[in-house]
Scaffold this motif. Structure first.
Motif, short mmCIF file in Angstrom:
data_model
loop_
_atom_site.label_atom_id
_atom_site.label_comp_id
_atom_site.label_asym_id
_atom_site.label_seq_id
_atom_site.Cartn_x
_atom_site.Cartn_y
_atom_site.Cartn_z
N LYS A 189 0.83 -1.20 0.00
CA LYS A 189 0.00 0.00 0.00
C LYS A 189 0.87 1.26 0.00
N THR A 190 2.13 1.12 0.46
CA THR A 190 3.07 2.24 0.48
C THR A 190 4.05 2.17 -0.67
N ASP A 191 4.56 0.96 -0.95
CA ASP A 191 5.59 0.82 -1.99
C ASP A 191 5.33 -0.46 -2.79
N PRO A 192 4.36 -0.43 -3.69
CA PRO A 192 4.04 -1.64 -4.46
C PRO A 192 5.19 -2.13 -5.32
N GLY A 193 6.03 -1.22 -5.79
CA GLY A 193 7.17 -1.63 -6.61
C GLY A 193 8.13 -2.50 -5.83
N TRP A 194 8.41 -2.12 -4.61
CA TRP A 194 9.33 -2.90 -3.77
C TRP A 194 8.76 -4.30 -3.54
N VAL A 195 7.48 -4.36 -3.25
CA VAL A 195 6.86 -5.65 -2.96
C VAL A 195 6.84 -6.53 -4.20
N ARG A 196 6.48 -5.98 -5.35
CA ARG A 196 6.46 -6.79 -6.57
C ARG A 196 7.85 -7.33 -6.88
N GLU A 197 8.86 -6.49 -6.74
CA GLU A 197 10.23 -6.95 -7.00
C GLU A 197 10.63 -8.04 -6.02
N PHE A 198 10.25 -7.87 -4.75
CA PHE A 198 10.57 -8.89 -3.75
C PHE A 198 9.93 -10.22 -4.14
N VAL A 199 8.66 -10.18 -4.50
CA VAL A 199 7.94 -11.40 -4.86
C VAL A 199 8.58 -12.06 -6.09
N GLU A 200 8.99 -11.27 -7.05
CA GLU A 200 9.58 -11.81 -8.27
C GLU A 200 10.92 -12.49 -8.03
N HIS A 201 11.64 -12.04 -7.01
CA HIS A 201 12.99 -12.56 -6.76
C HIS A 201 13.06 -13.56 -5.61
N HIS A 202 11.92 -13.95 -5.06
CA HIS A 202 11.90 -14.92 -3.96
C HIS A 202 10.86 -15.99 -4.25
N GLU A 203 11.15 -17.19 -3.79
CA GLU A 203 10.22 -18.30 -3.97
C GLU A 203 9.28 -18.35 -2.76
N LEU A 204 8.14 -17.72 -2.89
CA LEU A 204 7.15 -17.68 -1.83
C LEU A 204 6.17 -18.84 -1.98
N SER A 205 5.57 -19.23 -0.88
CA SER A 205 4.49 -20.21 -0.95
C SER A 205 3.31 -19.59 -1.71
N PRO A 206 2.45 -20.40 -2.30
CA PRO A 206 1.28 -19.85 -2.99
C PRO A 206 0.44 -18.94 -2.09
N LEU A 207 0.29 -19.31 -0.83
CA LEU A 207 -0.47 -18.49 0.11
C LEU A 207 0.19 -17.12 0.30
N SER A 208 1.49 -17.10 0.57
CA SER A 208 2.20 -15.85 0.78
C SER A 208 2.16 -14.98 -0.47
N ARG A 209 2.37 -15.58 -1.61
CA ARG A 209 2.39 -14.83 -2.86
C ARG A 209 1.01 -14.21 -3.15
N ARG A 210 -0.02 -15.01 -2.98
CA ARG A 210 -1.38 -14.52 -3.24
C ARG A 210 -1.72 -13.34 -2.34
N GLU A 211 -1.39 -13.47 -1.06
CA GLU A 211 -1.67 -12.38 -0.12
C GLU A 211 -0.82 -11.15 -0.43
N ALA A 212 0.43 -11.35 -0.78
CA ALA A 212 1.35 -10.23 -1.04
C ALA A 212 0.87 -9.38 -2.20
N LEU A 213 0.34 -10.02 -3.23
CA LEU A 213 -0.02 -9.30 -4.47
C LEU A 213 -1.48 -8.89 -4.54
N ARG A 214 -2.22 -9.17 -3.50
CA ARG A 214 -3.67 -8.95 -3.56
C ARG A 214 -4.04 -7.51 -3.93
N THR A 215 -3.46 -6.54 -3.23
CA THR A 215 -3.82 -5.14 -3.52
C THR A 215 -3.18 -4.65 -4.82
N ILE A 216 -2.02 -5.19 -5.16
CA ILE A 216 -1.34 -4.77 -6.40
C ILE A 216 -2.12 -5.25 -7.61
#
Length: 218
Positions: A189-216
């Motif tokens: 909600k503050t820095d979507p770019g940082w979060v998207r880059e983090f998600v792209e460069h880390h292997e998150l569980s499906p649950l974590s990834r889905r929650e992380a990108l929900r607002t983006i």
């Protein structure tokens, strides 16, 4: 506690206990009534020093026979009347809430609304503590390290967030995976770019990834 007993709706207690999956029983006191009780207690009793607040909250917590008594103990520490006592001297009590509470209702409140603000005001003390907790054997300390900054917004320490999450990426625990996604979603909600880059460069569980990108993704 008499005030809780007076506000209890006994018929509500079983459903509250089932929802929280709690071994500790409930009186049947909903949150609005608990807020009024805490306001009354904090208006009636004025603590002269931090030690008095800590001792009172700890006694309420440890002697609790029903879950609402622990909610009151936690709420008293965060009441506006106690703002002057919010410094690292409270950390021992908050850690007890996390470790002995050992469930999301207690942990999330202590993490985001007690320890998180202390991180902002006393980073030199709290940051090293949260880094240690990120690799602790106790999953609730680790969850706290991940979600402590939920309310930090543009004051988020992204390096601390990154390290706390990376330390737990391989853990299959639901509460840790949910915490990772939640923490990233809030920071998005503050820095979507940082979060998207983090998600792209880390292997998150499906649950974590889905929650992380929900607002983006929305």
């Amino acid at each position: 506690m008499r005030l809780l007993d007076e506000q209890a709706v006994a018929a509500d207690a079983p459903a509250m206990q089932r929802y929280m999956k709690s071994e500790m029983p409930f009186f049947g006191v909903r949150k609005p009534a608990r807020v009024r009780i805490v306001d009354a207690l904090c208006g009636r009793f004025r603590f002269a020093k931090q030690e008095d607040l800590v001792d009172t909250a700890r006694e309420l917590w440890r002697k609790a026979s029903c879950r609402e008594e622990r909610y009151v103990a936690l709420s008293v520490t965060g009441h506006r009347a106690q703002r002057g006592f919010q410094d690292p001297g409270m950390l021992g009590l908050y850690e007890e809430f996390v470790v002995s509470g050992a469930w999301w209702d207690f942990v999330d409140e202590a993490a985001s609304r007690r320890i998180g603000p202390l991180l902002l005001s006393h980073p030199d003390v709290v940051r090293p503590l949260l880094l240690r907790w990120s690799t602790d054997e106790d999953r609730w300390r680790r969850r706290t390290s991940i979600i402590a900054q939920l309310r930090a917004k543009d004051r988020t320490d992204v390096e601390l967030l990154r390290r706390s999450i990376e330390a737990n990426l391989d853990d299959r625990d639901f509460f840790l995976r949910k915490a990772i996604g939640w923490a990233l979603r809030e920071h998005a909600k503050t820095d979507p770019g940082w979060v998207r880059e983090f998600v792209e460069h880390h292997e998150l569980s499906p649950l974590s990834r889905r929650e992380a990108l929900r607002t983006i993704d929305r």
